[in-house]
Design an enzyme around this catalytic site. Structure first.
Site, PDB file in Angstrom:
ATOM      1  N   HIS A 188     -13.455  -3.615  -0.917  1.00  0.00           N
ATOM      2  CA  HIS A 188     -12.505  -3.042   0.029  1.00  0.00           C
ATOM      3  C   HIS A 188     -12.643  -3.666   1.419  1.00  0.00           C
ATOM      4  O   HIS A 188     -12.488  -2.998   2.444  1.00  0.00           O
ATOM      5  CB  HIS A 188     -12.658  -1.522   0.112  1.00  0.00           C
ATOM      6  CG  HIS A 188     -11.352  -0.821   0.403  1.00  0.00           C
ATOM      7  ND1 HIS A 188     -10.571  -0.271  -0.586  1.00  0.00           N
ATOM      8  CD2 HIS A 188     -10.695  -0.602   1.549  1.00  0.00           C
ATOM      9  CE1 HIS A 188      -9.494   0.264  -0.048  1.00  0.00           C
ATOM     10  NE2 HIS A 188      -9.544   0.072   1.253  1.00  0.00           N
ATOM     11  N   SER A 233       0.822  -1.202   0.000  1.00  0.00           N
ATOM     12  CA  SER A 233       0.000   0.000   0.000  1.00  0.00           C
ATOM     13  C   SER A 233       0.859   1.257   0.000  1.00  0.00           C
ATOM     14  O   SER A 233       1.924   1.308   0.622  1.00  0.00           O
ATOM     15  CB  SER A 233      -0.905   0.003   1.240  1.00  0.00           C
ATOM     16  OG  SER A 233      -1.591   1.230   1.363  1.00  0.00           O
ATOM     17  N   ASP A 286     -10.980 -10.207  -4.197  1.00  0.00           N
ATOM     18  CA  ASP A 286     -10.478  -9.767  -2.900  1.00  0.00           C
ATOM     19  C   ASP A 286     -11.678  -9.625  -1.970  1.00  0.00           C
ATOM     20  O   ASP A 286     -12.633  -8.924  -2.289  1.00  0.00           O
ATOM     21  CB  ASP A 286      -9.765  -8.420  -3.054  1.00  0.00           C
ATOM     22  CG  ASP A 286      -9.014  -7.982  -1.809  1.00  0.00           C
ATOM     23  OD1 ASP A 286      -9.462  -8.305  -0.705  1.00  0.00           O
ATOM     24  OD2 ASP A 286      -7.989  -7.302  -1.955  1.00  0.00           O
ATOM     25  N   THR A 320      -6.269   1.818  -6.587  1.00  0.00           N
ATOM     26  CA  THR A 320      -7.459   1.597  -5.762  1.00  0.00           C
ATOM     27  C   THR A 320      -8.276   2.879  -5.733  1.00  0.00           C
ATOM     28  O   THR A 320      -7.780   3.924  -5.313  1.00  0.00           O
ATOM     29  CB  THR A 320      -7.064   1.200  -4.325  1.00  0.00           C
ATOM     30  OG1 THR A 320      -6.242   0.032  -4.369  1.00  0.00           O
ATOM     31  CG2 THR A 320      -8.294   0.910  -3.494  1.00  0.00           C
ATOM     32  N   TYR A 363      -3.293   5.228  -4.447  1.00  0.00           N
ATOM     33  CA  TYR A 363      -4.577   5.908  -4.389  1.00  0.00           C
ATOM     34  C   TYR A 363      -4.517   7.174  -5.250  1.00  0.00           C
ATOM     35  O   TYR A 363      -3.440   7.718  -5.494  1.00  0.00           O
ATOM     36  CB  TYR A 363      -4.931   6.299  -2.956  1.00  0.00           C
ATOM     37  CG  TYR A 363      -5.313   5.152  -2.072  1.00  0.00           C
ATOM     38  CD1 TYR A 363      -6.560   4.537  -2.208  1.00  0.00           C
ATOM     39  CD2 TYR A 363      -4.450   4.671  -1.095  1.00  0.00           C
ATOM     40  CE1 TYR A 363      -6.929   3.488  -1.393  1.00  0.00           C
ATOM     41  CE2 TYR A 363      -4.811   3.616  -0.276  1.00  0.00           C
ATOM     42  CZ  TYR A 363      -6.051   3.025  -0.435  1.00  0.00           C
ATOM     43  OH  TYR A 363      -6.414   1.982   0.377  1.00  0.00           O
ATOM     44  N   LYS A 411      -8.364  -1.948  -8.746  1.00  0.00           N
ATOM     45  CA  LYS A 411      -8.918  -2.697  -7.614  1.00  0.00           C
ATOM     46  C   LYS A 411     -10.188  -2.011  -7.102  1.00  0.00           C
ATOM     47  O   LYS A 411     -10.231  -0.798  -6.955  1.00  0.00           O
ATOM     48  CB  LYS A 411      -7.885  -2.776  -6.483  1.00  0.00           C
ATOM     49  CG  LYS A 411      -8.311  -3.586  -5.278  1.00  0.00           C
ATOM     50  CD  LYS A 411      -7.146  -3.709  -4.293  1.00  0.00           C
ATOM     51  CE  LYS A 411      -7.546  -4.511  -3.074  1.00  0.00           C
ATOM     52  NZ  LYS A 411      -8.505  -3.789  -2.214  1.00  0.00           N
TER      53      LYS A 411
END
Length: 425
Positions: A283, A114, A314, A162, A136, A259
């Site tokens: 998420h 991340s 996920d 994401t 992000y 994602k």
């Protein structure tokens, strides 16, 4: 057999046991930051419950003596179809993301890192050559280019964008208070929690207190922001358009995953802008609560775009049997989040390896029982699927994404600027 029968075996036999040990090991506020999703917390439970609704149809004889569990994700060969999903600030253990990366490398799989991680991409990529960097849409385009260039220079093999986090900021039971910095006032405030978890506290005292920063968001000319500073930047960045996603994909230039997809029309738009893979994900329930389980959304999306791009899943994976179910519904691989965090909290790098071993063993058992020699043989015919199980979000009949009707019907996005709450959502 141990001469001391009251001593706990360091090996745990299920991910649920890893979670129980993590709860015993971590201070209550740290554990609370990991365990639940937004609002009522319905979606995290739904992610797990939906897997249980799919029932195996095993064979009684004719099983294959050898099974191949290997695959590739975005061109990277992996020993099994389980990938580490990026999760932010893994300061539940001093080694954090580096421990997870080492465990993933030891078990032959990919590390997702991340941009909100507690360890820099250079250290993580050095621990696992197959690191995917997650980004992000936050800050200026120049800042995002800088972050991508840094990840590329560190050796990141792919970019994960994401865009589904986080529209919901409340939890019905209250969000755990997490300090912005581990300074003297914070130490005094959290001293009672440290006292009741002496082993965890001693571990951190030996390693040095966490600074709770986001080193992968560090600008060229300044210090790394705190987690909450980075969160504040995200809240003040207007959300991306599909044109922005296309720009991000072009700027990265390499393998690219989007994602957070749960809708068929979004999956098709992702194909249109040139992504190489998508992750069907809500998420982990930290977005809009009561979003359908990822596994319920997977099949229709895989049917729509699985012949054009790679589709991963996920959300809610806790057993190797869950992995088998996802593959049968069209996933190339699954990404795990809380499962490996329970391993990290229970026993550091060894605990993450333990979780990966459990998932491999469970997947192998499923492939064996279903009579296959490879994960490629898994299909819906191997399961009893309840009527109405699948969620076909954004299917044909919806207005085109760019139409005036679609824009009128589109939900309002959150305001660009919101006050920063010093809690983990």
């Amino acid at each position: 057999m141990s001469l001391w029968p009251w001593k706990r075996n360091p090996w745990f036999e299920t991910v649920a046991e890893a979670q129980r040990r993590t709860k015993r090991n971590l201070p209550p506020s740290v554990y609370a930051a990991l365990v639940a999703g937004s609002e009522r917390g319905r979606t995290p439970q739904e992610n797990m419950d939906a897997f249980a609704q799919l029932q195996f149809a095993p064979h009684v004889a004719g099983h294959q003596p050898e099974r191949d569990l290997s695959t590739t994700v975005l061109g990277v060969p992996i020993s099994m179809p389980v990938v580490i999903s990026p999760t932010g600030v893994q300061a539940i253990h001093p080694d954090g993301e580096v421990a997870v990366a080492r465990a993933a490398a030891a078990r032959g799989t990919i590390m997702g890192l991340s941009s909100f991680a507690s360890k820099p991409v250079e250290e993580v990529a050095a621990a696992n050559e197959n690191t995917f960097f997650q980004l992000y849409w936050t800050g200026s385009r120049d800042a995002m280019v800088q972050r991508m260039e840094r990840a590329r220079a560190a050796g990141a093999k792919a970019l994960i964008a994401t865009t589904d986090w986080s529209f919901s900021v409340g939890r019905d039971w209250g969000s755990p208070a997490i300090p912005e910095r581990m300074n003297l006032p914070a130490l005094v405030k959290f001293a009672p929690e440290g006292i009741i978890r002496p082993k965890w506290t001693l571990q951190w005292l030996r390693a040095g207190l966490p600074d709770l920063s986001a080193p992968n968001l560090k600008p060229h000319d300044g210090p790394a922001p705190t987690f909450f500073g980075a969160y504040g930047e995200w809240m003040q960045t207007p959300p991306p358009s599909w044109e922005d996603i296309a720009w991000l994909r072009q700027e990265w230039g390499g393998p690219f995953m989007l994602k957070g997809v749960t809708r068929i029309d979004d999956a098709k738009r992702a194909v249109d802008v040139g992504v190489d893979a998508i992750s069907v994900s809500n998420h982990g329930g930290n977005n809009l609560d009561t979003t359908p389980a990822s596994i319920r959304c997977l099949g229709p999306i895989a049917e729509a775009v699985g012949d054009q791009i790679e589709v991963l899943l996920d959300g809610g994976v806790r057993r190797g049997g869950d992995v088998a179910k996802a593959l049968a519904f069209g996933a190339r691989a699954v990404m795990i989040g809380r499962a490996y965090l329970w391993g990290l909290g229970a026993n550091g790098q060894t605990g993450v390896e333990n979780v990966l071993d459990l998932l491999r063993m469970g997947l192998d058992s499923a492939v064996l029982g279903l009579g296959h020699s490879s994960i490629s043989g898994l299909s819906r015919d191997d399961f009893l699927v309840p009527e109405g199980f699948e969620a076909r979000l954004g299917d044909s009949g919806d207005p085109a994404p760019d139409s005036g009707e679609a824009k009128r019907r589109a939900p309002r996005r959150p305001a660009a600027k919101r006050p920063v709450e010093k809690t983990v959502q």
